[in-house]
Design a protein around this motif. Structure first.
Motif, PDB file in Angstrom:
ATOM      1  N   GLY A 216      54.327   9.576 -29.028  1.00  0.00           N
ATOM      2  CA  GLY A 216      55.644   9.092 -28.642  1.00  0.00           C
ATOM      3  C   GLY A 216      55.859   9.152 -27.136  1.00  0.00           C
ATOM      4  N   ILE A 217      54.839   9.554 -26.385  1.00  0.00           N
ATOM      5  CA  ILE A 217      54.946   9.642 -24.919  1.00  0.00           C
ATOM      6  C   ILE A 217      54.635   8.275 -24.314  1.00  0.00           C
ATOM      7  N   PRO A 218      55.538   7.720 -23.495  1.00  0.00           N
ATOM      8  CA  PRO A 218      55.213   6.456 -22.830  1.00  0.00           C
ATOM      9  C   PRO A 218      54.019   6.657 -21.888  1.00  0.00           C
ATOM     10  N   ILE A 219      53.082   5.742 -21.906  1.00  0.00           N
ATOM     11  CA  ILE A 219      51.903   5.823 -21.043  1.00  0.00           C
ATOM     12  C   ILE A 219      51.939   4.649 -20.075  1.00  0.00           C
ATOM     13  N   ASP A 220      52.136   4.951 -18.774  1.00  0.00           N
ATOM     14  CA  ASP A 220      52.257   3.888 -17.771  1.00  0.00           C
ATOM     15  C   ASP A 220      50.916   3.333 -17.339  1.00  0.00           C
ATOM     16  N   HIS A 221      49.926   4.228 -17.230  1.00  0.00           N
ATOM     17  CA  HIS A 221      48.646   3.867 -16.635  1.00  0.00           C
ATOM     18  C   HIS A 221      47.504   4.573 -17.360  1.00  0.00           C
ATOM     19  N   PHE A 222      46.300   4.133 -17.040  1.00  0.00           N
ATOM     20  CA  PHE A 222      45.127   4.856 -17.512  1.00  0.00           C
ATOM     21  C   PHE A 222      44.084   4.908 -16.403  1.00  0.00           C
ATOM     22  N   VAL A 223      43.236   5.913 -16.487  1.00  0.00           N
ATOM     23  CA  VAL A 223      42.090   6.065 -15.587  1.00  0.00           C
ATOM     24  C   VAL A 223      40.904   6.415 -16.460  1.00  0.00           C
ATOM     25  N   THR A 312      34.947  12.146   7.204  1.00  0.00           N
ATOM     26  CA  THR A 312      33.734  11.839   6.444  1.00  0.00           C
ATOM     27  C   THR A 312      33.913  12.169   4.969  1.00  0.00           C
ATOM     28  N   ALA A 313      34.535  13.319   4.702  1.00  0.00           N
ATOM     29  CA  ALA A 313      34.776  13.722   3.316  1.00  0.00           C
ATOM     30  C   ALA A 313      35.740  12.764   2.628  1.00  0.00           C
ATOM     31  N   VAL A 314      36.781  12.362   3.361  1.00  0.00           N
ATOM     32  CA  VAL A 314      37.764  11.444   2.785  1.00  0.00           C
ATOM     33  C   VAL A 314      37.118  10.104   2.453  1.00  0.00           C
ATOM     34  N   TYR A 315      36.268   9.595   3.393  1.00  0.00           N
ATOM     35  CA  TYR A 315      35.593   8.326   3.123  1.00  0.00           C
ATOM     36  C   TYR A 315      34.704   8.443   1.893  1.00  0.00           C
ATOM     37  N   GLY A 316      33.903   9.522   1.870  1.00  0.00           N
ATOM     38  CA  GLY A 316      33.005   9.710   0.734  1.00  0.00           C
ATOM     39  C   GLY A 316      33.753   9.831  -0.575  1.00  0.00           C
ATOM     40  N   LEU A 317      34.871  10.555  -0.551  1.00  0.00           N
ATOM     41  CA  LEU A 317      35.682  10.729  -1.752  1.00  0.00           C
ATOM     42  C   LEU A 317      36.293   9.409  -2.205  1.00  0.00           C
ATOM     43  N   ALA A 318      36.860   8.660  -1.237  1.00  0.00           N
ATOM     44  CA  ALA A 318      37.482   7.380  -1.577  1.00  0.00           C
ATOM     45  C   ALA A 318      36.459   6.388  -2.113  1.00  0.00           C
ATOM     46  N   ASP A 319      35.288   6.357  -1.476  1.00  0.00           N
ATOM     47  CA  ASP A 319      34.240   5.432  -1.916  1.00  0.00           C
ATOM     48  C   ASP A 319      33.753   5.797  -3.315  1.00  0.00           C
ATOM     49  N   ALA A 320      33.550   7.108  -3.536  1.00  0.00           N
ATOM     50  CA  ALA A 320      33.081   7.563  -4.836  1.00  0.00           C
ATOM     51  C   ALA A 320      34.130   7.315  -5.917  1.00  0.00           C
ATOM     52  N   ALA A 321      35.388   7.619  -5.607  1.00  0.00           N
ATOM     53  CA  ALA A 321      36.451   7.470  -6.601  1.00  0.00           C
ATOM     54  C   ALA A 321      36.634   6.023  -7.023  1.00  0.00           C
ATOM     55  N   THR A 322      36.669   5.108  -6.030  1.00  0.00           N
ATOM     56  CA  THR A 322      36.902   3.711  -6.380  1.00  0.00           C
ATOM     57  C   THR A 322      35.727   3.097  -7.125  1.00  0.00           C
ATOM     58  N   LYS A 323      34.514   3.613  -6.877  1.00  0.00           N
ATOM     59  CA  LYS A 323      33.351   3.129  -7.622  1.00  0.00           C
ATOM     60  C   LYS A 323      33.302   3.714  -9.029  1.00  0.00           C
ATOM     61  N   ALA A 324      33.838   4.931  -9.176  1.00  0.00           N
ATOM     62  CA  ALA A 324      33.691   5.649 -10.431  1.00  0.00           C
ATOM     63  C   ALA A 324      34.755   5.307 -11.464  1.00  0.00           C
ATOM     64  N   LEU A 325      35.900   4.791 -11.021  1.00  0.00           N
ATOM     65  CA  LEU A 325      37.041   4.638 -11.917  1.00  0.00           C
ATOM     66  C   LEU A 325      37.225   3.224 -12.442  1.00  0.00           C
ATOM     67  N   THR A 326      37.680   3.153 -13.674  1.00  0.00           N
ATOM     68  CA  THR A 326      38.249   1.925 -14.211  1.00  0.00           C
ATOM     69  C   THR A 326      39.716   2.237 -14.441  1.00  0.00           C
ATOM     70  N   VAL A 327      40.615   1.392 -13.959  1.00  0.00           N
ATOM     71  CA  VAL A 327      42.050   1.661 -14.052  1.00  0.00           C
ATOM     72  C   VAL A 327      42.773   0.427 -14.582  1.00  0.00           C
ATOM     73  N   ASP A 328      44.066   0.603 -14.882  1.00  0.00           N
ATOM     74  CA  ASP A 328      44.876  -0.546 -15.274  1.00  0.00           C
ATOM     75  C   ASP A 328      45.324  -1.297 -14.035  1.00  0.00           C
TER      76      ASP A 328
END
Length: 568
Positions: A216-223, A312-328
């Motif tokens: 019964g919980i509304p779900i706005d998004h998924f990852v 450098t860490a932020v770039y690596g994290l952002a690059d890894a996250a966007t490659k790793a995720l499927t989102v709505d």
């Protein structure tokens, strides 16, 4: 159903038009200046052209400024271009699909704010050679097309971003899967009763619809994250620190660690979050708890100064996250993901609660579970945007401790209101004040008569007390138009003739009746993300098998001395 989770120089050339030192200046028509050489020199000195001591030529400073300006322009263009390339590169990494309203809709509070509910899924899919290598099980089937959601967590961030809840749903839960069709593959189902994680075979939107229908919980998004995604993310942040209560060797996920604290990267991190035989009773319930420990440590790492301030860490994290995720589609851009990360980052770790949905054994299958006692109350607290912690980060003991409409990180019990009756109706201030204390507001709430009758109800608040005023307003159904900042301190509610009766403002909507949060977290293995010293409890049961012999994970560790540890 099988358990698929178990189974990388020379001299510069003078520019044209530059004046040669000592050369006589010419008039515009080319004739020499009148008065001879001395007059010319005097005229030059009058124009600032004299050198005194051997000054620099007039044209060199201008030339230097031009070169500097060109250089700066080039730097700006290159930097802007790199930034735009980086932004487009990250956007190009993201894979998004439509949710099509399958998760319901959130309800805004009186201030127009809405909570966020995201279904986080860990896929067991072997849909690439990389995932086949990491997950195993492809020796006979090869790369597969379908996948199950073997990790399902509902991430709830409150409307005011003051608290969050992460609720795991065990993958072995039996549920009704609604009619679904995967917009990408075309695979469809008319609906069936089965294991909840199987809904992902019909697309992420189907998994969202199934969870929404169950809770019964509304779900706005998924990852959605796959095996290789976990590896990339853990590597990008430099590893995650976890603790195990005893030696452990899960012969199925291949996790092997000695007792104590370890920093896990890459495949070792994946082995930890996949391990279901190494912890608890060897079922998926034990795995959800160890996953909470891992995620809590990851969140603490994200929030640490070193992670998000290192480019450098932020770039690596952002690059890894966007490659790793499927989102709505609602999260399908870097800008939207950054906004989400910012919202989550606003929540203190002591007010991030991790829980596991309460379950009961399935009488028809000992390896499956059903929604248990207390789960509906837990669902209700999330759906109604209630926090499972107090402002201090402690567990809420009961509804009265958390009835604060979640508009402030300050607990309702610490908010006192002076309620004044500005109507001709006797007892109005007393009635509203009682309603507030019944909802858990401070017993220091007092009543009085307003200096004179008023037509419009107002809630006046002191400096830096707007959030507290919003909490009171939401509890009483007042909108933001009734709020007013004063010059003093404290909160004063004046009831006007526009509110002649009742304890909820006419036409307004008060906070829902608080669920009993003690029941909500009962049996839900609740913990908060700031608990850095919590160790994953290694199973004391014979949950693993080594060379055909059943053993406890600690016994298997001792018997497999020749195998290197996962973090070695």
């Amino acid at each position: 159903m099988s358990d698929p989770w178990d189974g990388p120089t020379g001299q510069a050339t003078r520019s044209h038009g530059a004046r040669v030192p000592g050369q006589r200046a010419a008039e515009p028509d080319g004739s020499p200046p009148p008065g001879g050489r001395a007059a010319a020199r005097a005229a030059a000195r009058g124009r600032g052209g004299g050198r005194g001591r051997r000054g620099r030529p007039v044209g060199r400073g201008t030339k230097a400024l031009k070169i500097l300006g060109i250089g700066m322009s080039a730097v700006i263009v290159v930097t802007a271009g790199a930034g735009w390339w980086f932004y487009e590169h990250l956007n190009g990494n993201i894979h998004s699909v439509a949710l099509d309203g399958k998760g319901g809709a959130e309800k805004a509070d009186a201030f127009g704010r809405t909570p966020i509910n995201i279904l986080v899924m860990g896929s067991d899919g072997r849909t690439s050679a990389a995932d086949c290598k990491l997950g195993g099980g492809c020796s006979k089937t090869g790369v597969q097309s379908g996948s199950n959601a073997d990790v399902e967590m509902v991430l709830h961030v409150s409307a005011d971003r003051s608290n969050a809840t992460v609720m795991s749903i065990p993958r072995d839960t039996m549920a009704q899967v609604p009619a679904c069709k995967d917009g990408e593959t075309g695979q469809s189902t008319s609906g069936y009763y089965g294991q909840i994680n199987s809904a992902l075979q019909y697309g992420p939107a189907c998994q969202v619809a199934t969870v929404h229908q169950l809770t019964g919980i509304p779900i706005d998004h998924f990852v959605k994250l796959d095996f290789s995604g976990v590896v990339k993310m853990s590597d990008a942040i430099g590893g995650v620190s976890v603790c195990v209560s005893d030696d452990v060797y899960d012969t199925y996920s291949h996790l092997k660690l000695s007792q104590g604290t370890h920093t896990l990267k890459g495949e070792a991190a994946l082995e930890f979050v996949r391990s279901r035989h190494g912890f608890g009773d060897g079922s998926d319930l034990g795995r959800t708890i160890s996953q909470h420990i891992f995620l809590s440590a990851m969140i603490r790492k994200f929030k640490s100064a070193g992670t998000l301030t290192d480019p450098t860490a932020v770039y690596g994290l952002a690059d890894a996250a966007t490659k790793a995720l499927t989102v709505d589609d609602g999260l399908g851009s870097v800008k939207k993901l950054i906004s989400l990360a910012s919202d989550v980052n606003k929540v203190p770790t002591k007010r991030m609660t991790f829980t596991t949905m309460q379950t009961a054994p399935d009488p028809n299958n000992k390896d499956r579970v059903l929604v248990g006692a207390g789960a509906k109350t837990l669902f209700s607290t999330i759906a109604n945007d209630q926090s499972l912690t107090t402002g201090s980060g402690q567990k809420a003991a009961a509804a009265s401790a958390t009835a604060k409409a979640t508009a402030s990180a300050v607990p309702a019990s610490q908010i006192a209101v002076t309620v004044e009756n500005g109507t001709t109706v006797t007892g109005r201030a007393s009635a509203v004040a009682t309603a507030l204390t019944d909802q858990g507001f401070s017993s220091g709430t007092t009543t009085a008569n307003a200096p004179s009758p008023v037509t419009t109800s107002t809630l006046t608040y002191g400096t830096d007390q707007k959030a507290e005023a919003e909490t009171v307003a939401k509890a009483l159904g007042l909108s933001s138009s009734h709020l007013k900042q004063g010059t003093g301190s404290g909160l004063t509610l004046v009831i006007g003739s526009d509110w002649p009766s009742g304890t909820t403002f006419p036409g307004g909507k008060s906070a829902p009746t608080p669920a009993d949060t003690k029941a909500a977290v009962g049996g839900a293995h609740a913990s908060t993300a700031d608990q850095a010293r919590t160790c994953a409890k290694v199973s004391p049961y014979k949950t693993v098998n080594l060379n055909g012999v059943p053993m406890t994970p600690a016994q298997a560790y001792a018997a497999a001395r020749g195998k290197p540890d996962s973090d070695s």
